[in-house]
Design a protein around this motif. Structure first.
Motif, PDB file in Angstrom:
ATOM      1  N   PHE A  64       5.382 -12.440  -1.854  1.00 31.57           N
ATOM      2  CA  PHE A  64       4.836 -11.350  -0.563  1.00 31.57           C
ATOM      3  C   PHE A  64       5.533 -12.804   0.875  1.00 31.57           C
ATOM      4  CE2 PHE A  64       3.908 -11.062   4.290  1.00 31.57           C
ATOM      5  CZ  PHE A  64       4.224  -9.907   4.321  1.00 31.57           C
ATOM      6  N   CYS A  76       6.560  -4.716  -0.177  1.00 30.38           N
ATOM      7  CA  CYS A  76       5.820  -4.614   1.084  1.00 30.38           C
ATOM      8  C   CYS A  76       6.316  -5.774   1.782  1.00 30.38           C
ATOM      9  CB  CYS A  76       4.364  -5.980   0.496  1.00 30.38           C
ATOM     10  SG  CYS A  76       3.286  -5.488  -1.229  1.00 30.38           S
ATOM     11  N   GLN A  77       5.348  -4.942   3.275  1.00 32.07           N
ATOM     12  CA  GLN A  77       6.061  -5.684   4.331  1.00 32.07           C
ATOM     13  C   GLN A  77       5.344  -6.372   5.375  1.00 32.07           C
ATOM     14  OE1 GLN A  77       6.978  -1.991   3.943  1.00 32.07           O
ATOM     15  NE2 GLN A  77       9.135  -3.182   2.499  1.00 32.07           N
ATOM     16  N   GLN A 112       1.257  -7.340   4.267  1.00 28.03           N
ATOM     17  CA  GLN A 112       0.704  -8.223   3.278  1.00 28.03           C
ATOM     18  C   GLN A 112      -0.046  -9.294   4.208  1.00 28.03           C
ATOM     19  OE1 GLN A 112       1.020  -9.470   0.112  1.00 28.03           O
ATOM     20  NE2 GLN A 112       1.459  -7.906  -1.589  1.00 28.03           N
ATOM     21  N   VAL A 170      -0.089  -3.824  -5.759  1.00 31.21           N
ATOM     22  CA  VAL A 170       0.199  -2.199  -4.951  1.00 31.21           C
ATOM     23  C   VAL A 170       0.504  -1.542  -6.548  1.00 31.21           C
ATOM     24  CG1 VAL A 170       0.891  -3.027  -2.852  1.00 31.21           C
ATOM     25  CG2 VAL A 170       2.915  -2.553  -5.134  1.00 31.21           C
ATOM     26  N   ARG A 172       0.820   0.520   0.026  1.00 34.22           N
ATOM     27  CA  ARG A 172       0.110  -0.108   0.479  1.00 34.22           C
ATOM     28  C   ARG A 172       0.681  -1.183   1.031  1.00 34.22           C
ATOM     29  NH1 ARG A 172      -5.907  -0.684   1.899  1.00 34.22           N
ATOM     30  NH2 ARG A 172      -5.812  -2.763   1.998  1.00 34.22           N
ATOM     31  N   TRP A 173       0.475  -1.897   2.707  1.00 37.91           N
ATOM     32  CA  TRP A 173       0.944  -3.042   2.970  1.00 37.91           C
ATOM     33  C   TRP A 173       2.628  -2.933   2.895  1.00 37.91           C
ATOM     34  CZ3 TRP A 173      -2.067  -5.780  -1.513  1.00 37.91           C
ATOM     35  CH2 TRP A 173      -2.708  -6.054  -0.928  1.00 37.91           C
ATOM     36  N   SER A 174       3.019  -1.109   2.921  1.00 43.05           N
ATOM     37  CA  SER A 174       4.149  -0.752   3.467  1.00 43.05           C
ATOM     38  C   SER A 174       4.211  -0.218   4.997  1.00 43.05           C
ATOM     39  CB  SER A 174       4.654   0.317   3.041  1.00 43.05           C
ATOM     40  OG  SER A 174       5.448   0.751   2.938  1.00 43.05           O
TER      41      SER A 174
END
Length: 388
Positions: free
Chosen positions: A50, A56-57, A59, A128, A375-377
Motif C-alpha cells: 500500500f 486497496c485504497q 488502508q 484482504v 475491505r479498505w476499498s
C-alpha cells in the motif's frame, strides 16, 4: 491548517476549506503547503504494497473511519438524487476474508494491478485475501514460470466447498509436460478445480470431484469464474437484510438471481430470473435436488424486464442487479403493488438513480444497510427495503 472532514468517493480526504488530499483520514489536519498531519483515525497501513497496489485504497483508515466512509458513500449518492433515508451502521468484513479475487500474471509477476495502472504489483503479502487463496500466489508464480507464461493472463481465484478454484483466462498451456505440471501442482496444493480459457470458453484441466458452493445450506454447482459475494461475512449480511426486507412474504420474485444466493435462503416460493444460462442451470439443479420451491427462468432482464402485471403476482421482490443498476426494471417496480422490495446494490450511485423513480411513484426507503465486504476499498455495497 484545515481539518479533514470526510473521505470522498475515490478515497481522497476532503478538508474544511475544500481542498482534497490523498491518504488523509477524518480528523487529520491539512497544512497550508498540502502536508497531512495524522489524526486519531489515521492508521499505519498493514501491507507493504500500500498504496501502490490497486487492491486497496483505504488502508490508512481505522475501522471507525472506514465505516463512516461506507455510510457517507450511500448518503452522498442519495443526496445527489435529492433523497434521504435511514442508514444503518456499516457491516465490515474482517481483513483476510476475501474468498473471490482476480489477479493478473505476466513474465514472473502475479498480483493486483497498480492503482491507476496496468502494471502488476507482484504480491508478497496480502491483508484482504483469505490465507487459503494467498497461499497459492507463490506456487502459481512458480508454475507460470515453469510453463513459460509470457503474455498477460488473468487468474480468477475462489474458495469453493472442495477447496480453491482457479480459472486462468487469456492463456492455455499445451503439451504433455504442461499437463503433468498442472496435475502435480493441483495435487500438491489441494486444488478443487483448475480451468483455463484462451477465448473459447472455460475448460477444466483438473476437477477430481464436482465443484460446489453452499448457498442457503444447499450445495450448488459452481461454474468456473461464476459470481460470488466477495466474503462469507458480506454474503451473510446481505442475506440477513434481504430476509428481513421481505419477511412474511410467501411468494417472492428474485431478479438477477445468479446461483441463488437469496433464492435458496428465503422461506418462500421463489421465482428466480437470471440471464446467465450456466448459473441458472446450476440453481435449477440444486433446487430440484433438495426439493426447494425455487422456479428458475432464463430471462435477460435488460431486454425483457418483468412487467407490472407479472410483478403483481408476488408478495415481495428481491432485486440484485449488476453495477449499472436496473433502470427499466425499476420503472416497472415503481408501478407495481407488491408488499415490499429488497434492493441489493454494488453501486450506491445507480441504486440512488433507480430509487429516485421509485420514491417519486410513492415508495419509501424504509432503511439501508451498507456492507463493506471489499475491505479498505472504495467499493461499497448495500441492501435496502422499499415499502409503500
Amino acid at each position: 491548517m484545515s481539518p479533514i472532514l470526510r473521505v470522498a468517493a475515490r478515497g481522497d480526504g476532503v478538508a474544511a476549506d475544500g481542498r482534497h488530499a490523498a491518504f488523509a483520514a477524518p480528523g487529520d489536519q491539512l497544512t497550508d503547503d498540502g502536508q497531512v498531519v495524522p489524526g486519531p483515525h489515521h492508521q499505519d497501513a498493514p501491507c507493504r504494497h500500500f498504496p501502490e497496489c490497486g487492491g486497496c485504497q483505504l488502508q490508512h483508515l481505522d475501522d471507525t473511519a472506514f465505516s463512516a466512509f461506507c455510510i457517507d458513500r450511500v448518503a452522498s449518492a442519495l443526496d445527489a438524487q435529492g433523497l434521504s433515508a435511514p442508514i444503518r451502521p456499516a457491516l465490515l468484513s474482517p481483513p483476510r476474508t476475501r474468498r473471490r479475487a482476480t489477479l493478473h500474471a505476466e513474465r514472473g509477476l502475479i498480483g493486483f494491478a497498480a492503482e491507476g495502472s496496468h502494471q502488476i504489483v507482484d504480491l508478497r503479502e496480502c491483508h484482504v485475501l483469505l490465507p487459503e487463496l494467498f497461499a497459492l500466489v507463490a506456487p502459481l508464480r512458480a508454475l507460470f514460470q515453469k510453463l513459460g507464461l509470457k503474455r498477460r493472463a488473468d487468474v480468477h481465484l475462489a474458495l469453493a466447498d472442495q477447496g480453491p478454484d482457479v480459472l486462468v483466462t487469456g492463456w492455455a498451456p499445451t503439451g504433455l509436460a504442461a499437463a503433468e505440471a498442472l496435475t502435480a501442482f493441483c495435487e500438491r496444493h489441494g486444488i478443487a478445480r483448475f480451468s483455463v480459457d484462451d477465448g473459447l470458453g472455460a475448460e477444466a484441466r483438473w476437477e477430481p470431484q464436482p465443484v460446489t458452493i453452499a448457498l442457503g445450506g444447499v450445495p450448488v454447482a459452481l461454474p468456473a469464474g461464476a459470481f460470488l459475494q466477495a466474503t462469507q461475512d458480506g454474503e451473510d449480511a446481505l442475506v440477513t437484510a434481504v430476509r428481513e426486507a421481505v419477511y412474511g412474504a410467501t411468494t417472492v420474485a428474485d431478479l438477477f438471481a445468479g446461483l441463488g444466493t437469496f433464492a435458496l435462503s428465503l422461506p418462500a416460493k421463489v421465482y428466480a430470473a437470471e440471464g446467465a444460462r450456466d448459473a441458472l442451470f446450476a440453481l435449477k439443479a440444486a433446487a430440484n435436488m433438495r426439493g426447494r420451491p425455487v422456479f428458475p427462468e432464463h430471462r435477460d432482464l435488460y431486454r425483457r424486464p418483468l412487467t407490472v402485471t407479472e410483478l403483481d403476482r408476488f408478495d415481495a421482490v428481491v432485486l440484485d442487479p449488476p453495477r449499472a443498476g436496473a433502470r427499466d426494471q425499476a420503472a416497472a417496480l415503481a408501478a407495481c403493488s407488491v408488499g415490499s422490495i429488497a434492493y441489493v446494490s454494488c453501486n450506491p450511485s445507480s441504486f440512488a438513480r433507480d430509487a429516485k423513480g421509485m420514491v417519486q411513484a410513492g415508495w419509501r426507503i424504509d432503511w439501508i444497510q451498507p456492507v463493506g465486504q471489499f475491505r479498505w476499498s472504495t467499493h461499497v455495497e448495500l441492501a435496502a427495503r422499499f415499502i409503500r
